[in-house]
Design a protein around this motif. Structure first.
Motif, PDB file in Angstrom:
ATOM      1  N   PRO A 190       0.831  -1.208   0.000  1.00 41.62           N
ATOM      2  CA  PRO A 190       0.000   0.000   0.000  1.00 41.62           C
ATOM      3  C   PRO A 190       0.868   1.261   0.000  1.00 41.62           C
ATOM      4  N   GLY A 191       0.297   2.360  -0.498  1.00 40.72           N
ATOM      5  CA  GLY A 191       0.984   3.635  -0.390  1.00 40.72           C
ATOM      6  C   GLY A 191       1.190   4.399  -1.678  1.00 40.72           C
ATOM      7  N   LEU A 192       0.761   3.834  -2.806  1.00 31.93           N
ATOM      8  CA  LEU A 192       0.888   4.526  -4.084  1.00 31.93           C
ATOM      9  C   LEU A 192      -0.442   4.412  -4.813  1.00 31.93           C
ATOM     10  N   SER A 193      -0.922   5.518  -5.331  1.00 27.04           N
ATOM     11  CA  SER A 193      -2.120   5.478  -6.169  1.00 27.04           C
ATOM     12  C   SER A 193      -1.798   6.074  -7.529  1.00 27.04           C
ATOM     13  N   LEU A 194      -2.521   5.596  -8.530  1.00 29.41           N
ATOM     14  CA  LEU A 194      -2.310   6.003  -9.920  1.00 29.41           C
ATOM     15  C   LEU A 194      -3.621   6.552 -10.448  1.00 29.41           C
ATOM     16  N   LEU A 195      -3.530   7.618 -11.212  1.00 33.52           N
ATOM     17  CA  LEU A 195      -4.733   8.320 -11.644  1.00 33.52           C
ATOM     18  C   LEU A 195      -4.506   8.896 -13.032  1.00 33.52           C
ATOM     19  N   SER A 196      -5.529   8.794 -13.882  1.00 33.26           N
ATOM     20  CA  SER A 196      -5.433   9.381 -15.215  1.00 33.26           C
ATOM     21  C   SER A 196      -6.682  10.211 -15.500  1.00 33.26           C
ATOM     22  N   VAL A 197      -6.505  11.285 -16.259  1.00 35.49           N
ATOM     23  CA  VAL A 197      -7.545  12.291 -16.442  1.00 35.49           C
ATOM     24  C   VAL A 197      -7.731  12.567 -17.932  1.00 35.49           C
ATOM     25  N   SER A 198      -8.974  12.587 -18.380  1.00 34.66           N
ATOM     26  CA  SER A 198      -9.272  12.882 -19.781  1.00 34.66           C
ATOM     27  C   SER A 198      -9.161  14.372 -20.056  1.00 34.66           C
ATOM     28  N   ASP A 199      -9.145  14.740 -21.331  1.00 35.43           N
ATOM     29  CA  ASP A 199      -9.115  16.158 -21.697  1.00 35.43           C
ATOM     30  C   ASP A 199     -10.362  16.883 -21.186  1.00 35.43           C
ATOM     31  N   ARG A 200     -11.535  16.233 -21.271  1.00 39.13           N
ATOM     32  CA  ARG A 200     -12.776  16.830 -20.764  1.00 39.13           C
ATOM     33  C   ARG A 200     -12.654  17.129 -19.280  1.00 39.13           C
ATOM     34  N   ALA A 201     -12.113  16.161 -18.547  1.00 41.56           N
ATOM     35  CA  ALA A 201     -11.994  16.342 -17.103  1.00 41.56           C
ATOM     36  C   ALA A 201     -10.979  17.435 -16.765  1.00 41.56           C
ATOM     37  N   TRP A 202      -9.891  17.522 -17.535  1.00 44.88           N
ATOM     38  CA  TRP A 202      -8.911  18.584 -17.266  1.00 44.88           C
ATOM     39  C   TRP A 202      -9.558  19.958 -17.433  1.00 44.88           C
ATOM     40  N   LYS A 203     -10.415  20.092 -18.416  1.00 44.96           N
ATOM     41  CA  LYS A 203     -11.088  21.383 -18.615  1.00 44.96           C
ATOM     42  C   LYS A 203     -11.952  21.727 -17.402  1.00 44.96           C
ATOM     43  N   ALA A 204     -12.678  20.732 -16.892  1.00 43.06           N
ATOM     44  CA  ALA A 204     -13.511  20.959 -15.708  1.00 43.06           C
ATOM     45  C   ALA A 204     -12.647  21.287 -14.490  1.00 43.06           C
ATOM     46  N   ILE A 205     -11.519  20.612 -14.365  1.00 43.23           N
ATOM     47  CA  ILE A 205     -10.621  20.849 -13.232  1.00 43.23           C
ATOM     48  C   ILE A 205     -10.046  22.260 -13.294  1.00 43.23           C
ATOM     49  N   GLU A 206      -9.697  22.711 -14.494  1.00 43.61           N
ATOM     50  CA  GLU A 206      -9.147  24.054 -14.657  1.00 43.61           C
ATOM     51  C   GLU A 206     -10.169  25.129 -14.274  1.00 43.61           C
ATOM     52  N   GLU A 207     -11.458  24.824 -14.461  1.00 43.28           N
ATOM     53  CA  GLU A 207     -12.513  25.793 -14.164  1.00 43.28           C
ATOM     54  C   GLU A 207     -13.035  25.682 -12.736  1.00 43.28           C
ATOM     55  N   ASN A 208     -12.661  24.619 -12.044  1.00 50.09           N
ATOM     56  CA  ASN A 208     -13.178  24.358 -10.703  1.00 50.09           C
ATOM     57  C   ASN A 208     -12.503  25.283  -9.688  1.00 50.09           C
ATOM     58  N   MET A 209     -13.292  25.822  -8.788  1.00 47.63           N
ATOM     59  CA  MET A 209     -12.757  26.774  -7.818  1.00 47.63           C
ATOM     60  C   MET A 209     -12.584  26.175  -6.420  1.00 47.63           C
ATOM     61  N   THR A 210     -12.859  24.883  -6.253  1.00 47.99           N
ATOM     62  CA  THR A 210     -12.710  24.272  -4.933  1.00 47.99           C
ATOM     63  C   THR A 210     -11.238  24.271  -4.527  1.00 47.99           C
ATOM     64  N   PRO A 211     -10.902  24.797  -3.363  1.00 47.31           N
ATOM     65  CA  PRO A 211      -9.485  24.831  -2.966  1.00 47.31           C
ATOM     66  C   PRO A 211      -8.956  23.442  -2.614  1.00 47.31           C
ATOM     67  N   SER A 212      -7.737  23.181  -3.051  1.00 45.39           N
ATOM     68  CA  SER A 212      -7.070  21.932  -2.703  1.00 45.39           C
ATOM     69  C   SER A 212      -5.574  22.196  -2.769  1.00 45.39           C
ATOM     70  N   TYR A 213      -4.832  21.618  -1.855  1.00 51.24           N
ATOM     71  CA  TYR A 213      -3.383  21.821  -1.861  1.00 51.24           C
ATOM     72  C   TYR A 213      -2.645  20.516  -2.151  1.00 51.24           C
ATOM     73  N   TYR A 214      -2.617  19.616  -1.196  1.00 47.32           N
ATOM     74  CA  TYR A 214      -1.848  18.380  -1.372  1.00 47.32           C
ATOM     75  C   TYR A 214      -2.410  17.514  -2.504  1.00 47.32           C
ATOM     76  N   LEU A 215      -3.728  17.556  -2.705  1.00 47.61           N
ATOM     77  CA  LEU A 215      -4.371  16.737  -3.734  1.00 47.61           C
ATOM     78  C   LEU A 215      -4.694  17.541  -4.989  1.00 47.61           C
ATOM     79  N   ASN A 216      -3.999  18.629  -5.204  1.00 47.43           N
ATOM     80  CA  ASN A 216      -4.256  19.492  -6.358  1.00 47.43           C
ATOM     81  C   ASN A 216      -3.708  18.836  -7.636  1.00 47.43           C
ATOM     82  N   LEU A 217      -4.607  18.369  -8.488  1.00 53.83           N
ATOM     83  CA  LEU A 217      -4.172  17.630  -9.673  1.00 53.83           C
ATOM     84  C   LEU A 217      -3.517  18.533 -10.713  1.00 53.83           C
TER      85      LEU A 217
END
Length: 382
Positions: free
Chosen positions: A197-224
């Motif tokens: 345990p201790g490693l996670s892997l994550l992949s993001v589509s272009d659609r999701a990146w656009k939503a993430i770029e527009e999202n205003m929810t604050p995040s620091y350590y988990l900021n993709l």
């Protein structure tokens, strides 16, 4: 000292090659050596996700990556649908509620899958759904949801992102993130990926990146966005799980040596061996064949058997370690993990020891029936 025969849904056994890789001398995550390793692994893991997108490596358990997917893509007050078929689907509900999303929960009876018809009907009266969350492989019940079909429904009826928990099946079940239309896909190290345990892997589509770029929810350590920025330079924003990444390189070696299609076929074969064995022992299965997981089988308590005593006895006397049930299934089922570094010979060993325990508990069955049934599936595999 006896070895522990670990047949859990995670953590799972770790290959010796992976252990040795993790025992290498450590080097800095800001060194050229790490950059080279990171970029190499990024390309080698993509086939397991079925994507051309980059793979982000988070120094966390799978749950943190699920939280990262949620908090980066959705803002408080936005509407989301969470499909839950068991305990880990409920994790997604908890994450979404914690961040103030307006959750529409599609709860399926434990032991059943979510079909495209059920999802289509549920989505029909809803509007402005920002994301649909779903667990691909539910380890509490042994269900493999038809993710490709569900993705098709999501994209035909909504403009929502489709965010999928693949923690307990990536590396052991087919995954075609790009072709199926999955927008964020997450997995963890301690399941079919054959790591601690201790490693996670994550992949993001272009659609999701656009939503993430527009999202205003604050995040620091988990900021993709931060992970994406650093990944462009072959690094992570914070100190990564360096030794696990060494091990991940060895995991890629093993999967490439076997062949990815063969790895997926092996998991399906082991599923079928376990299910055939249980039926021959007159022991019930929670799920139907149609939606049965290739990485874990949830088995009903044999009639007349004290399950807690039986599982404890197997571990003490035969060093065979199964997982018990979760939530409403506690005491009613046990879970037989067959993912990652597990092979048909391991299934035959576990079934044989199960039978020995059943005889010790005076359970009525034809000795050798389970082993014979599992072996028949194996011999007829081609």
């Amino acid at each position: 000292m006896y070895r522990n025969i670990l047949r859990h849904p995670g953590p799972t056994p770790i290959p010796k090659k992976v252990q040795l890789a993790m025992a290498q001398d450590i080097y800095s995550h800001r060194s050229s050596n790490f950059v080279e390793l990171y970029r190499e692994i990024n390309e080698r893991v993509k086939p397991l996700f079925g994507t051309k997108q980059d793979i982000l490596l988070l120094p966390s358990g799978g749950t943190a990556a699920l939280e990262a997917a949620a908090v980066n893509a959705v803002s408080p007050g936005e509407d989301v649908v969470v499909i839950t078929v068991g305990a880990f689907g409920d994790y997604f509900v908890g994450i979404c509620e914690a961040y103030g999303f307006n959750v529409h929960k599609l709860a399926i009876e434990w032991g059943e899958a979510c079909t495209e018809e059920i999802l289509a009907e549920f989505l029909m009266p809803l509007s402005n759904i920002k994301a649909v969350f779903c667990t691909y492989n539910e380890t509490s019940t042994g269900i493999l949801n038809p993710i490709n079909q569900l993705a098709r429904v999501v994209h035909s009826q909504t403009n929502a992102l489709f965010i999928v928990d693949g923690v307990s099946c990536i590396g052991g079940a087919p995954a075609e993130m790009d072709n199926w239309g999955i927008d964020i896909l997450v997995t963890g190290s301690q399941k079919a990926m054959m790591l601690p345990p201790g490693l996670s892997l994550l992949s993001v589509s272009d659609r999701a990146w656009k939503a993430i770029e527009e999202n205003m929810t604050p995040s620091y350590y988990l900021n993709l966005l931060s992970y994406r920025h650093w990944a462009e330079n072959g690094m992570t924003p914070n100190t990564p799980a360096i030794t696990l990444i060494y091990g991940l390189s060895a995991v890629c070696d093993l999967i490439e040596e076997e062949g990815y299609e063969q790895t997926i076929a092996r998991h399906a074969l082991m599923r079928d061996m376990v299910r055939a064995a249980m039926r021959s022992l007159n022991i019930g299965l929670l799920t139907s064949d149609e939606f049965a997981s290739p990485t874990i089988t949830t088995i009903l308590t044999p009639e007349g058997l004290d399950l807690g005593n039986y599982l404890g006895y197997l571990k003490k006397e035969y060093h065979l370690d199964f997982a018990g049930g979760l939530g409403p299934l506690q005491g009613k089922v046990f879970r037989f993990g067959h993912m990652g570094y597990c092979f048909p010979s391991d299934i035959l060993e576990a079934v044989s020891l199960m039978e020995a325990g059943l005889q010790d508990f005076n359970y009525s069955f034809d000795p050798g029936a389970g082993i014979t049934a599992a072996q028949k599936v194996f011999l007829n595999r081609k």
